[in-house]
Structure formats: structure tokens, C-alpha cells
Design a protein around this motif. Sequence first.
Motif, mmCIF file in Angstrom:
data_model
loop_
_atom_site.group_PDB
_atom_site.id
_atom_site.type_symbol
_atom_site.label_atom_id
_atom_site.label_comp_id
_atom_site.label_asym_id
_atom_site.label_seq_id
_atom_site.Cartn_x
_atom_site.Cartn_y
_atom_site.Cartn_z
ATOM 1 N N TYR A 1 0.829 -1.208 0.000
ATOM 2 C CA TYR A 1 0.000 0.000 0.000
ATOM 3 C C TYR A 1 0.869 1.267 0.000
ATOM 4 C CZ TYR A 1 -4.711 -1.929 0.736
ATOM 5 O OH TYR A 1 -5.921 -2.548 0.594
ATOM 6 N N LYS B 1 2.372 1.709 -3.398
ATOM 7 C CA LYS B 1 1.398 2.217 -4.368
ATOM 8 C C LYS B 1 0.931 3.640 -4.038
ATOM 9 C CE LYS B 1 -0.344 -0.468 -7.314
ATOM 10 N NZ LYS B 1 0.061 -0.505 -8.738
ATOM 11 N N TYR C 1 -1.112 4.607 -1.566
ATOM 12 C CA TYR C 1 -2.507 4.725 -1.159
ATOM 13 C C TYR C 1 -2.665 5.529 0.128
ATOM 14 C CZ TYR C 1 -3.649 1.091 -4.581
ATOM 15 O OH TYR C 1 -3.817 0.367 -5.729
ATOM 16 N N GLU D 1 -10.758 8.127 1.410
ATOM 17 C CA GLU D 1 -10.823 7.132 0.337
ATOM 18 C C GLU D 1 -10.715 5.724 0.930
ATOM 19 O OE1 GLU D 1 -12.087 8.699 -2.642
ATOM 20 O OE2 GLU D 1 -11.044 6.846 -3.157
ATOM 21 N N LYS E 1 -9.183 3.005 -0.073
ATOM 22 C CA LYS E 1 -7.850 2.405 -0.029
ATOM 23 C C LYS E 1 -6.944 3.093 0.993
ATOM 24 C CE LYS E 1 -8.238 0.622 -4.688
ATOM 25 N NZ LYS E 1 -7.978 0.819 -6.120
ATOM 26 N N GLN E 2 -7.148 4.398 1.169
ATOM 27 C CA GLN E 2 -6.373 5.102 2.188
ATOM 28 C C GLN E 2 -6.776 4.608 3.574
ATOM 29 O OE1 GLN E 2 -7.176 9.290 2.672
ATOM 30 N NE2 GLN E 2 -5.247 9.659 3.714
ATOM 31 N N SER F 1 -13.429 1.773 -5.644
ATOM 32 C CA SER F 1 -13.825 1.789 -4.228
ATOM 33 C C SER F 1 -15.283 1.400 -4.019
ATOM 34 C CB SER F 1 -13.612 3.188 -3.645
ATOM 35 O OG SER F 1 -12.254 3.399 -3.419
#
Lengths: 116, 126
Positions: A61, A64, A66, B37, B39-40, B94
Amino acid sequence: MNKAAAYITSFLSGITNVIFGSGGGILAVDGLKKLGLDQKNAQATALCSTLLMSLFSTVYYLYKGYFALTDTLIYVPFGIPGALTGSFLLAKIPDKILRKIFALFIIWAGLRLIYK
Amino acid sequence: MNIAVAISSFSSGLLGAMGFGGGTVLIIYLTGFLSLEQKQAQGINLVFFLLTGVFGLAGNIRKGLVDKSSFITLIKFALPGMIVGFILLPVIPSFWLKRLFGTALILLGIKTFFEKDKKQKSNGTG
């Protein structure tokens, strides 16, 4: 064939750990029970397994982009006492109750994700 | 705001240490209340889990609750799954991520709730 089901569940636990950043633990518990562990041992072993998987996922992660490590700082101070309490509780609560609580929790969590 | 941070972080740590995947609570808070978000939020949860889960792990190992051979078996099959995950994650939006996960959780929760008690080895009442 429980062994095959256990292997598939373990495989899925790996996928979900990466794709969802969590939930791999729930499948890990399920897979470990199919391998013959009782609820408590399955949860403890699942914790160990998902920590290792989460380490790899975290690296991925970050690579990437994120999220950033600094994003996490505010949450950790409260999480650590929670984790210590959880570790203490895990050995004290009977399996059957643990399973029911677990099940209700994840149903609730699933509904939240779908309808939020 | 701070109380919500405290409660969601504490519960996540608690549930995570019990092997429950308590990260769901934190992710729901991060995406639902802070509108981060997906993924965050997931990334934050991963680190949170790493840092809090180790406390649970220490206790579990000390009490002899971790089964080494099952651990190895699980990791052996999880690693290829992770590789598939590394390939798939960048291409999943998402919107679908959340709903897929939610559905899976509900199905597993229902199944777990109605599961019969496993035949115990002599482990006491737990």
C-alpha cells in the motif's frame, strides 16, 4: 472435504487481506477451524497469520501510495489499550459466546458497508 | 471528534487482538465519518493493526493459544492469494470494494452464528 475447503479459505484470506486491508482475519479464523482448531485457538492463530500478511500488504500500500504512515498516528494511542484488553479477554470468554458475538459483529459490519 | 477517534480506535484494537478483524470498525469510521478514500482507510487500518495486534499476539503466544503447524499451512495458501490481491487491487473501484466486502461479511456472519459447537479437545470450558 474439509482440508480443501480450509486451503481455499486460506487462499481467500490472503486475497482479502490485500484487497480490503482487513477481513482476512475473519476468513483466517474460518480456515483454521476447518483445519481442526477450536474457536479460541483459531482466533489466536488467525491474529498471528494476519499480522504477517498485513505486514506485506502495508509495504504494498505504501509502495502504491494509497496512504502515508503519518496518517495513522492519531489512532494508535487508543488502539493499544484496546488490544491489551482484547488479549486479556480472549482467554477468559467461552468459545460459544465468543462465536455468537463475533457473528453478530460481522453481520453488523457487513450491513454498514453495504448501506453506508 | 476526539471521542469518536478514541472509541473507534479502542474497539478496533480490542476486536483485532481477539482475532476478529476489528479493522472493520476503524475503516467504517474513516470512510463514513471522515470521508477518506477506501484504499487510504484500508492502508491506515493495516498499520493500526500491525501496531496494536502485536500486543494481542504476545498474550496469545504466552498462553499457548497459537497453533504453529496450522499457522504455517494457512500462510502457505494465503501467500498466493496475496499475490492475486496485489494484481487485482489497483483495478477495483472503491464503490465495488465496499459492497463486495460488506456482502461477504454478512454471509460469513450468518454462517458463523448458526454453526454447531465443534467437538472440543480437552480444553476446559474455554
